[in-house]
Scaffold this motif. Structure first.
Motif, PDB file in Angstrom:
ATOM      1  N   SER A  39       0.835  -1.204   0.000  1.00 30.06           N
ATOM      2  CA  SER A  39       0.000   0.000   0.000  1.00 30.06           C
ATOM      3  C   SER A  39       0.869   1.254   0.000  1.00 30.06           C
ATOM      4  O   SER A  39       0.357   2.359   0.037  1.00 30.06           O
ATOM      5  N   ASN A  58      -2.355   0.918  -4.902  1.00 30.22           N
ATOM      6  CA  ASN A  58      -1.706  -0.367  -4.681  1.00 30.22           C
ATOM      7  C   ASN A  58      -0.484  -0.415  -5.587  1.00 30.22           C
ATOM      8  O   ASN A  58      -0.604  -0.235  -6.802  1.00 30.22           O
ATOM      9  N   SER A  98       4.567  -4.822   7.214  1.00 25.11           N
ATOM     10  CA  SER A  98       3.154  -5.091   7.523  1.00 25.11           C
ATOM     11  C   SER A  98       2.220  -4.636   6.400  1.00 25.11           C
ATOM     12  O   SER A  98       1.110  -5.123   6.289  1.00 25.11           O
ATOM     13  N   HIS A  99       2.654  -3.681   5.582  1.00 25.52           N
ATOM     14  CA  HIS A  99       1.786  -3.191   4.514  1.00 25.52           C
ATOM     15  C   HIS A  99       2.048  -3.923   3.201  1.00 25.52           C
ATOM     16  O   HIS A  99       1.565  -3.517   2.151  1.00 25.52           O
ATOM     17  N   ARG A 115       2.290  -7.620   0.822  1.00 27.96           N
ATOM     18  CA  ARG A 115       1.766  -8.976   0.639  1.00 27.96           C
ATOM     19  C   ARG A 115       2.497  -9.613  -0.538  1.00 27.96           C
ATOM     20  O   ARG A 115       2.953  -8.911  -1.439  1.00 27.96           O
ATOM     21  N   ARG A 119      -1.897   7.050   8.174  1.00 28.45           N
ATOM     22  CA  ARG A 119      -1.953   5.597   8.332  1.00 28.45           C
ATOM     23  C   ARG A 119      -0.996   5.158   9.420  1.00 28.45           C
ATOM     24  O   ARG A 119       0.150   5.615   9.472  1.00 28.45           O
ATOM     25  N   ARG A 171      -0.307   1.841  12.660  1.00 24.81           N
ATOM     26  CA  ARG A 171      -0.657   0.511  13.162  1.00 24.81           C
ATOM     27  C   ARG A 171      -0.647   0.540  14.689  1.00 24.81           C
ATOM     28  O   ARG A 171       0.273   1.096  15.292  1.00 24.81           O
ATOM     29  N   ASN A 179      -9.900  -7.208  13.493  1.00 29.84           N
ATOM     30  CA  ASN A 179      -9.707  -6.480  12.237  1.00 29.84           C
ATOM     31  C   ASN A 179      -8.754  -5.282  12.389  1.00 29.84           C
ATOM     32  O   ASN A 179      -7.920  -5.006  11.523  1.00 29.84           O
ATOM     33  N   ARG A 223      -4.926  -6.267  12.382  1.00 28.90           N
ATOM     34  CA  ARG A 223      -4.328  -6.979  11.255  1.00 28.90           C
ATOM     35  C   ARG A 223      -3.898  -6.043  10.139  1.00 28.90           C
ATOM     36  O   ARG A 223      -3.369  -6.492   9.135  1.00 28.90           O
ATOM     37  N   ARG A 224      -4.207  -4.798  10.258  1.00 26.58           N
ATOM     38  CA  ARG A 224      -3.886  -3.889   9.153  1.00 26.58           C
ATOM     39  C   ARG A 224      -3.565  -2.500   9.701  1.00 26.58           C
ATOM     40  O   ARG A 224      -3.755  -2.229  10.890  1.00 26.58           O
ATOM     41  N   GLU A 225      -3.095  -1.661   8.783  1.00 31.99           N
ATOM     42  CA  GLU A 225      -2.878  -0.267   9.169  1.00 31.99           C
ATOM     43  C   GLU A 225      -4.235   0.415   9.281  1.00 31.99           C
ATOM     44  O   GLU A 225      -5.128   0.178   8.476  1.00 31.99           O
TER      45      GLU A 225
END
Lengths: 820, 231
Positions: A66, A201, A226-227, A229, A531, A533, A554, A557-559
């Motif tokens: 991201s 993205n 963490s951002h 994948r 953003r 975490r 939820n 698990r994400r920013e």
């Protein structure tokens, strides 16, 4: 033709005149057609969107983030023998003239894609040249574009040079379904649509030999932030397929109902058929046919029936598949390849399994009938072998159905729900029937007989009621909710509810934007968005302090999108604590659900990682947030002093009445880099999805209803002899044929009305639950269900009963009584 | 019960008993029954309803097994035969005529008679079937289905079917029970004529004293005992 096949064919021809064989053929026809439809559609979806994941990914390995991925990110990674290319994907409004449309933009650099290909019209290779754009047909249609037209893209007009028919690398989630456009990355800067901090993205596609890709994958995974994948070919779930895969599972589960009803119909039809075959089987055995030959005669008969229904079923499956594909076509990102030819046979194969597995136990039992049946009426032995055979067949059949559905847990859950619901409605219906019949029994000529019959037939009535009530409930819920739910959900919002989100606003645009809105008297409020975490609770890492369920929350698990403000947002009332005063630098505000679910309280100290910088705050108050208000909402709001220097973008939402829609165009002309999201468009897309999915499952449920009616017919048949005998007895005792017929019709009418009433009540209950819990809006009554379902169900029962029950002439009565 | 004859019997029941288990306990139909049936003879078993006539017929035809004793068919103990061997015995050597005809409704008269011959694998099935239908006077109604034939005609088709396979034994269970007197009389005549010509052993169950009197021997089954009735 051999003797056995000839016998089988003759038997089948004779049996075609009986109701049970007609029901059996129709039930297996529906089962085969439905299975063909789902197998073929499923295969096409899989082949188009899931199985060919290499071309779907556009690469062998994808790193997705991201945040921008710089060349430094790849330093130290084993990139020998690996080809790579960056892609940026983001939502943006594009337009031509007065038409605006939200699309998903992919900014590309050559070579692209690394796997699979871009299919365009006119055909060609490569990627769009700078200054050019390739757009999907949906964009062409909605913006009324012609090849060569100019598309406004931020500050940079682009020429539509090709239509994009199919493309891999569509990204994940809902963005993969939005209409796509492809641009050259070189045009991004000039367009100004993507500024630092914009939501986008960022991906790097990799391709190479499998060994090189594996090495890269192994090296990359431990370094993931963490951002970030990774999407890899083998290990990863298909990207785009998820939503469609879910839709397909939903359709398959709808089909389970039809398949179960078909199986039950076939089983009962075969049971009745085999009961009528005792004498014939004994005779054929007596004439010298061996048991094995007798089994073959009946199996051939089933095979002939299967050939008939399989041909009709495959043809119907083809027609249904074309219809459903048409419905879904608009929603599909690209045309689907044809199904593997074997898939066309899967419905027929399931039909064969149904017929043989359900047919074999009674047939094998027929082969064991003693010839002495002809002399003394001996029945075939009911021993452990028969029971074992029946059990084994049922297990095999269940395994076949579950294998077809590919979602065993969901299927078993649905099965349990149907059985429990069916049992409940069966009992309820029977209670209601007796309740209604008692007063009638006192006043009607044959009332006592009606009451007696209701008691005698209670098992069949329970089954009939269970099937009819469950089916009518499901069908009503699907039918009503396919259009009604979204409309009602939208209708509950006040007329001034925001219908546009504006995101990616840069800090330096804020003042200018405020002026723009003020000049046009639009009531908006801009919120900063940062953003970060959540990492710490009271000075220690938060995860170990939570239970397993909380750890999976939820928000962890994400920013999160964080914000800061001096005053409380007007649409967020406080439920605990108070708002901060200037100088309370470490005070933060938290959303009430997040606080409750994570067990956070006033005074707790939370630590955040914001772009690598640790920031702390103490919970000063807890806010109520209505997430569906279409206002900018945040889990955590900071005091301005704590965050106002952190890099941020801004967000707002506003309401534009239909007559002011042109304003959106002015806005984008003045601020091309902003992303405007038209909520109405998004909701329309979502509603389109639901309606088409609803249409498809309503079609399947309608076919299930067909199966249910067949089952109804077959269950009414089971007690037909008893009815005929009773009717014959009544007629010889002086009751007229008309009176006997009225007694039957009254019974059917009563059970129909009771079933319809129960179905209305249960559909109303399910809809109320959907309103209350899913949409969180007050339930409303659906009068049309109460008006429609009882007479409809009564009509169905009376019609089927009337078709099956033929009046008896007096001479027939006499013969029947003599034989009985 | 004994039968003095120096010839070898075709069917012989030795010390046969038959009982049934019911919910109320075991019910014995008969015990210590002996019967010898010679090749080519005709035998009537008479008795009131429920005496066990049909059960005795089932035992003699190998359709059921006795609780005690044994049945010999051509010196072969029937209980030693498995299901397949019994089916083969029925196919090659035994025929039945039933009270309710038991024709297959979807086959015409010719096919009904031809069926057991085809099961036997006879190449001359068609010719044989036509021949036997001629014999029972239905040569003109070969393509009629059972539903298009009277009761008497249906029973004649059943008789033709029974004789067509040239059995050694013909079992008849109340062959005139569903027919009026005149038709029944005609059927009896035809049955005995054909039986005489074919030299078949005929074992029949009947209530009809006239019919029974046409047989060479009559056995009365009463209270579990079998007694020879003099002519």
């Amino acid at each position: 033709m051999s003797l056995l096949t000839r016998l089988a064919a003759r038997q089948l021809l004779t049996q075609l005149r009986t109701t049970e064989w007609r029901a059996l053929l129709l039930a297996s026809w529906i089962a085969i057609a439905l299975t063909t439809l789902l197998a073929v559609l499923g295969d096409r979806l899989e082949r188009g969107l899931m199985r060919e994941s290499a071309s779907l990914l556009g690469a062998d390995l994808v790193l997705s983030s991201s945040r921008p991925l710089t060349p430094e990110r790849l330093q130290g990674l084993p990139l020998q023998g690996i080809q790579q290319t960056p892609v940026i994907q983001f939502p943006s409004m594009v337009g031509q003239g007065d038409n605006l449309m939200l699309v998903s933009v992919r900014a590309l650099q050559a070579p692209y894609p690394l796997r699979g290909e871009l299919v365009t019209e006119p055909a060609g290779t490569g990627i769009p040249a700078p200054g050019e754009v390739w757009v999907e047909p949906r964009v062409m249609t909605q913006l009324q574009l012609q090849p060569g037209a100019q598309l406004e893209f931020g500050y940079q007009p682009l020429t539509v040079s090709r239509e994009l028919l199919a493309s891999p690398d569509r990204g994940t989630g809902f963005r993969s379904f939005s209409p796509h456009i492809l641009v050259n990355a070189a045009d991004l800067d000039a367009s100004g649509v993507l500024a630092p901090g914009s939501r986008a993205n960022y991906r790097i596609l990799f391709a190479g030999s499998s060994a090189a890709v594996r090495t890269l994958d192994q090296a990359l995974r431990p370094t993931l932030a963490s951002h970030e994948r990774i999407h890899a070919l083998q290990a990863d779930q298909p990207l785009t397929g998820n939503a469609l895969g879910n839709a397909l599972s939903y359709l398959k589960l709808s089909a389970l109902i039809a398949l179960l009803l078909s199986a039950l119909t076939i089983m009962l039809a075969l049971r009745r058929f085999s009961l009528g075959q005792h004498t014939r089987s004994a005779l054929l055995l007596n004439l010298g046919l061996r048991p094995g030959q007798l089994v073959r005669v009946y199996l051939y008969q089933l095979l002939l029936a299967w050939l008939l229904t399989a041909s009709a079923g495959i043809l119907t499956g083809f027609l249904l598949e074309s219809a459903v594909y048409q419905w879904l076509a608009e929603l599909l990102p690209q045309a689907l390849p044809p199904a593997h030819w074997l898939r066309w046979l899967s419905g027929a194969a399931l039909g064969l399994a149904l017929l043989v597995l359900l047919g074999l136990p009674p047939i094998l039992q027929l082969a064991r009938i003693p010839v002495a049946h002809l002399l003394r009426g001996d029945a075939p032995p009911r021993d452990r072998t028969a029971l074992l055979l029946q059990g084994a067949s049922m297990i095999l059949l269940a395994a076949t159905l579950l294998a077809f559905l590919e979602a065993p847990l969901a299927a078993l859950g649905l099965l349990a729900f149907l059985l429990l619901g069916g049992a409940l409605f069966g009992w309820l219906a029977q209670g209601c029937l007796l309740l209604c019949a008692r007063p009638l029994a006192r006043h009607l000529l044959l009332g006592r007989l009606l009451l007696m019959r209701l008691r005698q037939q209670r098992q069949w009535h329970r089954l009939q009621a269970a099937v009819v009530v469950m089916l009518l409930t499901l069908l009503s819920v699907v039918w009503v909710s396919r259009t009604d739910l979204i409309e009602q959900w939208q209708a509950q919002f006040p007329s001034d509810t925001p219908n546009y989100f504006l995101i990616n606003i840069q800090p330096w645009q804020k003042a200018e934007l405020d002026t723009f809105f003020a000049e046009r008297a639009l009531d908006t409020e801009l919120y900063p968005m940062i953003r970060g975490r959540l990492t710490q609770l009271n000075g220690n890492p938060i995860q170990p302090q939570l239970n397993a369920e909380q750890q999976d929350h939820n928000t962890l698990r994400r920013e999160l999108n964080l914000s800061w403000r001096a005053e409380r947002p007007a649409h967020n009332p406080l439920v605990a604590g108070d708002w901060w005063q200037p100088g309370d630098t470490d005070a933060i505000s938290i959303e009430q659900d997040m606080a409750r679910e994570l067990g956070l309280e006033l005074g707790d100290r939370l630590g955040f990682d914001i772009g690598g910088i640790a920031v702390e705050g103490v919970i000063r108050n807890i806010r109520e947030v209505v997430w569906t208000s279409f206002q900018p909402n945040f889990y955590i709001i900071f005091n301005p002093e704590a965050l106002q220097n952190a890099p941020s973008t801004w967000i707002t939402s506003f309401h534009l009445p239909a007559e002011q829609r042109a304003l959106s165009r002015d806005l984008l002309q003045q601020f091309p880099s902003l992303t405007l999201i038209d909520i109405d468009q998004v909701l329309t897309q979502l509603a389109g999805w639901l309606q088409r999915l609803g249409d498809s499952s309503a079609l399947i449920l309608a076919l299930s209803l067909g199966c249910g009616l067949l089952l109804l017919g077959v269950t009414l048949l089971q007690a037909l002899e008893q009815r005929r005998f009773e009717s014959a007895l009544l007629q010889t005792l002086g009751v007229s044929a008309e009176q006997a017929r009225r007694l039957d019709l009254l019974e059917f009418l009563l059970i129909g009305l009771v079933c319809g009433g129960l179905a209305s009540a249960s559909a109303e209950g399910v809809l109320a639950m959907l309103h209350q819990w899913l949409l969180q809006i007050p339930p409303r009554l659906h009068g049309e269900l109460w008006l429609l379902l009882p007479p409809l169900a009564a009509m169905v029962f009376v019609l089927i009963g009337w078709l099956i029950r033929r009046p008896l002439r007096l001479d027939q009565c006499y013969r029947l009584l003599r034989a009985g | 019960m004994s039968h003095l004859n120096r010839e070898k019997p075709l069917i012989e029941a030795q010390d046969v008993a038959k009982s049934f288990n019911t919910q109320a306990g075991s019910v014995e139909l008969f015990r210590n029954l002996d019967v010898r049936i010679m090749p080519g003879e005709s035998l009537a078993i008479i008795g009131r309803s429920g005496a066990g006539k049909s059960t005795l017929l089932s035992l003699l035809a190998g359709l059921d097994t006795p609780t005690e004793g044994q049945i010999l068919f051509d010196d072969q103990p029937l209980e030693q035969l498995d299901d397949a061997a019994r089916a083969d015995l029925r196919l090659q050597q035994i025929s039945f005529i039933f009270q309710s005809f038991h024709l297959l409704p979807e086959l015409d008269a010719l096919d009904n008679v031809r069926l057991p011959l085809e099961i036997q694998g006879r190449k001359d099935a068609d010719a044989q079937a036509r021949h036997w239908l001629q014999q029972v006077g239905l040569g003109a109604r070969l393509d009629h289905y059972p539903a298009q034939l009277s009761g008497g005609e249906q029973q004649r088709v059943a008789i033709a079917r029974a004789f067509a396979t040239e059995p050694k034994v013909l079992f008849a269970d109340e062959p005139t029970g569903n027919l009026d007197d005149d038709t029944g009389q005609q059927i009896i005549e035809q049955l005995f004529d054909l039986n005489t010509n074919a030299g078949t052993t005929l074992i029949l169950i009947t209530h009809d004293i006239d019919l029974a009197s046409r047989c060479q021997r009559r056995l009365h089954l009463q209270n579990g005992r079998l007694e020879e009735v003099p002519a």
